[in-house]
Design an enzyme around this catalytic site. Structure first.
Site, PDB file in Angstrom:
ATOM      1  N   HIS A   4      97.791  51.578  49.621  1.00  0.00           N
ATOM      2  CA  HIS A   4      97.324  50.937  50.367  1.00  0.00           C
ATOM      3  C   HIS A   4      97.799  50.580  51.750  1.00  0.00           C
ATOM      4  O   HIS A   4      97.211  49.837  52.709  1.00  0.00           O
ATOM      5  CB  HIS A   4      98.001  49.401  49.470  1.00  0.00           C
ATOM      6  CG  HIS A   4      97.294  49.406  48.430  1.00  0.00           C
ATOM      7  ND1 HIS A   4      98.337  49.568  47.640  1.00  0.00           N
ATOM      8  CD2 HIS A   4      97.003  49.783  47.468  1.00  0.00           C
ATOM      9  CE1 HIS A   4      98.375  49.673  46.598  1.00  0.00           C
ATOM     10  NE2 HIS A   4      96.932  49.652  46.098  1.00  0.00           N
ATOM     11  N   VAL A  88      98.932  32.094  56.660  1.00  0.00           N
ATOM     12  CA  VAL A  88      98.431  31.960  57.903  1.00  0.00           C
ATOM     13  C   VAL A  88      97.167  31.556  57.618  1.00  0.00           C
ATOM     14  O   VAL A  88      96.506  32.437  57.841  1.00  0.00           O
ATOM     15  CB  VAL A  88      98.698  32.075  59.088  1.00  0.00           C
ATOM     16  CG1 VAL A  88     100.258  31.476  59.907  1.00  0.00           C
ATOM     17  CG2 VAL A  88      98.969  33.771  59.115  1.00  0.00           C
ATOM     18  N   THR A  90      92.910  29.183  55.852  1.00  0.00           N
ATOM     19  CA  THR A  90      92.636  28.259  56.298  1.00  0.00           C
ATOM     20  C   THR A  90      92.380  27.638  54.638  1.00  0.00           C
ATOM     21  O   THR A  90      92.370  28.233  53.203  1.00  0.00           O
ATOM     22  CB  THR A  90      91.169  28.394  56.580  1.00  0.00           C
ATOM     23  OG1 THR A  90      90.322  28.705  55.994  1.00  0.00           O
ATOM     24  CG2 THR A  90      91.290  29.414  57.652  1.00  0.00           C
ATOM     25  N   MET A 181      92.831  30.726  47.953  1.00  0.00           N
ATOM     26  CA  MET A 181      92.445  31.597  47.372  1.00  0.00           C
ATOM     27  C   MET A 181      94.121  32.365  47.641  1.00  0.00           C
ATOM     28  O   MET A 181      94.233  33.371  46.339  1.00  0.00           O
ATOM     29  CB  MET A 181      91.200  32.214  47.928  1.00  0.00           C
ATOM     30  CG  MET A 181      89.957  31.673  47.971  1.00  0.00           C
ATOM     31  SD  MET A 181      89.202  31.652  47.673  1.00  0.00           S
ATOM     32  CE  MET A 181      88.290  33.112  45.971  1.00  0.00           C
ATOM     33  N   ASP A 205      87.721  22.756  56.517  1.00  0.00           N
ATOM     34  CA  ASP A 205      86.521  21.800  55.475  1.00  0.00           C
ATOM     35  C   ASP A 205      86.410  20.949  54.887  1.00  0.00           C
ATOM     36  O   ASP A 205      87.714  21.717  54.124  1.00  0.00           O
ATOM     37  CB  ASP A 205      84.885  23.099  55.303  1.00  0.00           C
ATOM     38  CG  ASP A 205      86.252  24.444  53.928  1.00  0.00           C
ATOM     39  OD1 ASP A 205      86.671  25.025  55.013  1.00  0.00           O
ATOM     40  OD2 ASP A 205      85.106  24.001  52.656  1.00  0.00           O
TER      41      ASP A 205
HETATM   42  N1  HPA Z   1      87.351  27.548  48.636  1.00  0.00           N
HETATM   43  C1  HPA Z   1      88.618  28.392  48.796  1.00  0.00           C
HETATM   44  N2  HPA Z   1      89.385  28.927  49.371  1.00  0.00           N
HETATM   45  C2  HPA Z   1      88.832  28.058  50.960  1.00  0.00           C
HETATM   46  C3  HPA Z   1      87.984  27.148  50.986  1.00  0.00           C
HETATM   47  C4  HPA Z   1      87.060  26.273  50.089  1.00  0.00           C
HETATM   48  O1  HPA Z   1      86.789  25.471  49.821  1.00  0.00           O
HETATM   49  N3  HPA Z   1      87.731  26.598  52.102  1.00  0.00           N
HETATM   50  C5  HPA Z   1      88.990  27.897  53.142  1.00  0.00           C
HETATM   51  N4  HPA Z   1      89.450  28.607  52.025  1.00  0.00           N
END
Ligand code: HPA
Length: 237
Positions: A4, A88, A90, A181, A205
């Site tokens: 990989h 890093v 989201t 995740m 979000d």
């Molecule tokens: N779910 C999973 N992973 C994410 C989300 C979410 O709503 N927003 C940003 N990463």
């Protein structure tokens, strides 16, 4: 070299930033690091090494989800000698207290993945952040004037939950702040192989209020988060 990763030993620094998105890795390397060179292009899961404040740092994309992250992190630690791993990413907010743009520093990461269940038999392992890195991240965020929260998050294998917010009810009732995740596998592998890890996530979000960052706000939040993570990587938190 691995299946990989085309880098050779010595191509990575001991401290590695881990965004999910390869283009974010490229952006951090080319915009923020000094003298970055690309060390991995396999599958376009880009990896770079450069310097920040004169010290060597790498950035390697992990892809989305725990199975993908686990491949890159396993090899970074065991083949390339990585010692500090700083995600890093989201996250989606599960608490009204966490506003968009806020950083969530994951103390621990619960999961619906079978990865830990399979690895630990009858035990529920509690993956945890490295305290020194987490404390450095909090200090760096404060210096940068970025709001932060430290708490438990969920690392889910499922982005599109069939019941939406209801799927997370029991976790929200236990104080889980956000969902992403990857972190659970990152912390488990760091524990297994004696490395340090922390996960720093920008809340992009809010699943509770529906508030979300637009593209420009995402970019500036990413830049703040990357600089904070780089300070942690070079021991300046
Ligand atoms: N779910 C999973 N992973 C994410 C989300 C979410 O709503 N927003 C940003 N990463």
């Amino acid at each position: 070299m691995t299946p990989h990763n085309s880098a050779t030993k010595g191509d990575y620094a001991e401290a590695v930033l881990l965004p999910g998105d390869p283009l974010r890795a490229k952006w951090i390397a080319e915009t923020i690091l000094d003298g970055a060179r690309c060390v991995n292009r396999v599958r376009n899961c880009l990896g770079y090494t450069g310097t920040w404040k004169g010290k060597p740092v790498s950035v390697q994309a992990t892809g989305m989800g725990q199975p993908s992250l686990a491949i890159y992190v396993h090899e970074l630690i065991n083949v390339y000698g990585a010692k500090q791993l700083i995600r890093v990413g989201t996250c989606g907010g599960l608490s009204e207290k966490v506003k968009v743009r806020d950083l969530v520093l994951a103390l621990t990461a619960s999961t619906d993945s079978s990865m830990n269940r399979n690895a630990f038999g009858g035990f529920d392992f509690a993956p945890a952040a490295d305290f020194a890195l987490l404390r450095a991240a909090a200090t760096a965020a404060e210096k940068a004037g970025v709001r932060w929260h430290a708490g438990g998050i969920l690392s889910s294998d499922v982005f599109y939950q069939p019941d939406g917010l209801d799927s997370y009810a029991v976790l929200r009732a236990h104080g889980i702040m956000a969902v992403e995740m990857e972190t659970s596998a990152l912390y488990t592998l760091a524990a297994r192989f004696g490395a340090q890890a922390v996960s720093i996530c920008t809340m992009t979000d809010c699943l509770v209020t529906g508030e979300e960052l637009n593209a420009d706000e995402r970019q500036s939040s990413l830049e703040d988060m990357a600089r904070i993570a780089l300070d942690v990587a070079v021991g300046e938190g």
